[in-house]
Design an enzyme around this catalytic site. Structure first.
Site, PDB file in Angstrom:
ATOM      1  N   LYS A  46       0.839  -1.209   0.000  1.00 22.62           N
ATOM      2  CA  LYS A  46       0.000   0.000   0.000  1.00 22.62           C
ATOM      3  C   LYS A  46       0.875   1.261   0.000  1.00 22.62           C
ATOM      4  O   LYS A  46       2.073   1.187   0.300  1.00 22.62           O
ATOM      5  CB  LYS A  46      -0.929  -0.016   1.212  1.00 22.62           C
ATOM      6  CG  LYS A  46      -0.220   0.045   2.547  1.00 22.62           C
ATOM      7  CD  LYS A  46      -1.205  -0.166   3.696  1.00 22.62           C
ATOM      8  CE  LYS A  46      -0.486  -0.125   5.028  1.00 22.62           C
ATOM      9  NZ  LYS A  46      -1.371  -0.504   6.151  1.00 22.62           N
ATOM     10  N   TYR A 275      13.508  31.110   6.049  1.00 20.76           N
ATOM     11  CA  TYR A 275      12.274  31.771   6.479  1.00 20.76           C
ATOM     12  C   TYR A 275      12.323  32.100   7.968  1.00 20.76           C
ATOM     13  O   TYR A 275      12.684  31.262   8.791  1.00 20.76           O
ATOM     14  CB  TYR A 275      11.064  30.864   6.238  1.00 20.76           C
ATOM     15  CG  TYR A 275      10.621  30.802   4.797  1.00 20.76           C
ATOM     16  CD1 TYR A 275      10.155  31.931   4.137  1.00 20.76           C
ATOM     17  CD2 TYR A 275      10.638  29.595   4.108  1.00 20.76           C
ATOM     18  CE1 TYR A 275       9.737  31.870   2.815  1.00 20.76           C
ATOM     19  CE2 TYR A 275      10.205  29.515   2.793  1.00 20.76           C
ATOM     20  CZ  TYR A 275       9.762  30.657   2.146  1.00 20.76           C
ATOM     21  OH  TYR A 275       9.342  30.587   0.863  1.00 20.76           O
TER      22      TYR A 275
END
Ligand SMILES: *Cc1c(COP(=O)(O)O)cnc(C)c1O
Length: 382
Positions: A46, A275
């Site tokens: 998965k 940032y």
């Protein structure tokens, strides 16, 4: 074998993942050996094989004899079929309304946990002129998917009317098989056996009895049943997956993550980086920028915390990880150059960073690290 330098030479962004299919196959064989030769081992593929590439992993495993593959969504099963995987495909998450016809066409076996699912599957099986197998999912304590064990009797009493279906499997999922105290898992195992007895009492022949995930396979041999479902250990995730005892298995990491320095600059002491300027240099520093960021799976939680390998040595991530770029402090490195390879996950010069290490630094689990490697990172296979 693919040249590690391919991404650099091939006019692509020099950020890539390497998936070592021989280590994947090694892990499969190790897990296989812990099980009874008669029982099945479902390779859980998965989430794009936990980020490793579902079709490539499925085909490699099928090549060494794997015959059960687990997916969470029908879509993932269809992708495996389209990619040439032919073994049993089992969908642990069941299916969404309207998906049954295609499941049947692609011979994907679903988990069922609501009556309307059985109704739709039965109707589509009738239209296809087929008898379709399914497994029942029982919730023995996880509290998530599955019919609750104490509701199973009344649920099972209604299954007899589905003439085009055959119940061939019963599964449950462990909530705490990686923990040191076994009590809850023992309760789940006991509840599982109660529900199995109910189904066999009703005349169902439950050939596929499956309970164990990676942690369950490792710590609860009595819960191996006739089918085990392993994901994490197949990809070599260990430390935050398995209980500390018994002794860990000989499993190898499968994926590594690489980039290259695209810019080097000298900055004075007191320079804010990234940032918010959340890092400020305390000395004249040599700063490297690499073209990989949180959109590629470098978790933002690693800002000012994480480490990477350059020239076989650990260097710190400084400032905030941004979407496409990450900044490193390479001041203590005498020999860095633009183009140097950076390892974010994997080995370099005898040092290594495991998904478990990144997870520890980022406050998460290794599963989230590997499944989080972004879709725009090309995977190369070895
Ligand atoms: C994902 C999943 C697994 C595999 O779990 P691992 O811990 O990765 O081995 C097994 N069973 C079910 C139902 C799952 O959803």
């Amino acid at each position: 074998m693919i040249d590690q330098n391919q991404a650099w030479r091939s006019s692509q962004r020099p950020t890539w993942a390497m998936v070592d299919l021989s280590n994947l196959c090694h892990n499969y064989r190790v897990l296989r050996q812990t099980l009874d030769p008669q029982s099945g081992l479902m390779a859980v593929l998965k989430a794009n094989a936990y980020g490793h590439g579902a079709v490539e992993c499925g085909r490699a495993l099928e090549g060494i004899g794997a015959d059960w593959f687990g997916v969470a969504l029908p879509e993932e099963g269809h992708q495996l079929r389209a990619g040439g995987v032919r073994g049993h495909i089992f969908c642990v998450g069941g299916f969404w309304q309207g998906q049954a016809a295609r499941l049947i066409a692609d011979e994907i076996t679903p988990a069922i946990f609501r009556l309307d699912m059985a109704e739709e599957l039965n109707e589509q099986a009738r239209l296809a002129g087929r008898i379709v197998e399914y497994h029942l999912k029982v919730d023995t304590g996880m509290g998530r998917l599955g019919v609750r064990w104490d509701d199973l009797h009344s649920f099972a009493a209604q299954l007899g009317r589905f003439e085009h279906l055959r119940l061939t499997g019963l599964l449950t999922h462990f909530a705490a098989a990686d923990e040191t105290t076994p009590d809850f898992t023992h309760i789940q195992i006991a509840r599982y056996h109660e529900t199995l007895a109910i189904l066999t009492g009703l005349g169902h022949e439950i050939r596929w009895r499956h309970l164990a995930n990676s942690a369950g396979v490792h710590a609860y041999p009595e819960a191996h049943g006739t089918l085990a479902r392993t994901g994490a250990t197949l990809y070599g995730l260990v430390r935050d997956v398995l209980a500390p005892h018994p002794a860990p298995l000989d499993l190898r990491p499968v994926m590594s993550l690489h980039s290259r320095i695209i810019l080097l600059k000298r900055v004075p002491a007191g320079t804010p980086l990234g940032y918010g300027g959340s890092f400020r240099t305390s000395r004249e520093s040599l700063i490297a920028t690499i073209p990989i960021g949180y959109a590629d799976g470098v978790r933002r939680a690693l800002s000012n915390r994480g480490r990477v390998l350059v020239g076989g040595r650990f260097v710190p991530i400084v400032g905030r990880v941004s979407m496409d770029l990450t900044i490193l402090d390479v001041t203590d490195h005498s020999t860095v150059a633009v183009g140097d390879e950076v390892v974010l996950l994997g080995e370099q010069g005898g040092e290594r960073l495991l998904a478990e290490d990144l997870a520890g630094d980022a406050g998460t689990i290794s599963y989230e690290i590997v499944t989080g490697i972004g879709a725009r990172v090309p995977r190369y296979y070895r």
